[in-house]
Scaffold this active site. Structure first.
Site, PDB file in Angstrom:
ATOM      1  N   TYR A   1       6.244 -10.193   6.615  1.00  0.00           N
ATOM      2  CA  TYR A   1       6.303  -8.820   6.903  1.00  0.00           C
ATOM      3  C   TYR A   1       6.767  -8.521   8.527  1.00  0.00           C
ATOM      4  CZ  TYR A   1       3.449  -7.694   2.687  1.00  0.00           C
ATOM      5  OH  TYR A   1       2.954  -7.576   1.612  1.00  0.00           O
TER       6      TYR A   1
ATOM      7  N   ASP B   1       0.854  -1.245   0.104  1.00  0.00           N
ATOM      8  CA  ASP B   1       0.025   0.112   0.102  1.00  0.00           C
ATOM      9  C   ASP B   1       0.840   1.144  -0.001  1.00  0.00           C
ATOM     10  OD1 ASP B   1      -2.450  -1.487   0.227  1.00  0.00           O
ATOM     11  OD2 ASP B   1      -2.190  -1.672   2.415  1.00  0.00           O
TER      12      ASP B   1
END
Length: 265
Positions: free
Chosen positions: A111, A53
């Site tokens: 992540y 994003d």
């Protein structure tokens, strides 16, 4: 035609995410493609292992491209990094056979989400961490993180606009730990849904603030409704740190990031 895999580090602060957007909107993918196209003297299309994003960072985003241009690997790296903006860097490059695909051959992605938990915001880490000034029940958050491990339907923890056909994912590990004033969520899965990590982190932060108990996560999963969960954590503290592939591809494995945290492997 040659195929190359590349490892990319970038700060997402100035970009509307990884994927190429409409004209006039800066993306990491398009920025790198323009530079590689100049070096190759032909149009280059970059295929990334995943999407990030706006505002999300990466320490080792894997991608690949095909080209007719013949350059030494060092030439690709030095040429690209001399022309790329300072917030994007090619860390490694390797020639591959055509069987390799950065997205479709990936077996897992990983992540880290970094929270700075202190009374005052850190000016030098602006948009590199998420600042939380409230006191958090860290031990409770650590226990809660493990609830996300295993195979689950993550419908509740994906964005309403998520385009994935099905919401079931297998999370190999979901661990939260303290590192000084930092809280770090480390999560690895076979794949991620849009906003999945940020929504999980948002849930953990609300648990840490005493808004609900750990067992309420079970009810969130059962609801299969985004409205059943809490906030979406900001993109600032999120880092794509690793992508995993079958051993046959023998890709470089740089130290896990973000590097400024100096975390153990």
């Amino acid at each position: 035609m040659q195929r190359y895999a590349v490892g990319i580090e970038f700060s997402g602060i100035q970009y509307r995410g990884w994927q190429t957007q409409q004209p006039g909107v800066a993306s990491v993918q398009e920025t790198i493609e323009l530079v590689l196209s100049k070096i190759a003297d032909e149009p280059i299309t970059l295929h990334g292992a995943g999407r990030t994003d706006a505002g999300v960072h990466a320490t080792n985003m894997v991608a690949h491209f095909d080209t007719n241009a013949i350059r030494p690997e060092r030439g690709w790296i030095m040429g690209a990094n001399s022309q790329l903006p300072k917030d994007i860097s090619i860390q490694w490059i390797k020639q591959m056979d055509e069987e390799f695909h950065a997205r479709f051959k990936a077996t897992a992605r990983r992540y880290r989400y970094v929270v700075y938990n202190a009374p005052h915001r850190p000016a030098l880490l602006h948009k590199q961490v998420t600042h939380i000034y409230q006191k958090l029940d860290v031990q409770k958050m650590i226990k809660a993180a493990s609830k996300f491990e295993g195979t689950h339907n993550f419908e509740t923890f994906r964005a309403a606009a998520c385009q994935s056909n099905q919401p079931v994912r297998h999370v190999k590990h979901c661990r939260l730990f303290e590192h000084g004033r930092y809280l770090v969520l480390d999560i690895q899965a076979d794949g991620f849904l849009h906003h999945m990590v940020r929504n999980i982190m948002g849930c953990l932060l609300e648990i840490g603030q005493g808004m609900y108990e750990i067992d309420h996560i079970d009810a969130m999963f059962a609801a299969e409704d985004r409205k059943a969960a809490g906030i979406t954590a900001p993109p600032d503290g999120l880092y794509f740190i690793q992508c995993y592939y079958p051993e046959q591809f023998d890709l470089p494995q740089p130290p896990l990031g973000p590097h400024w945290l100096n975390l153990p492997e």
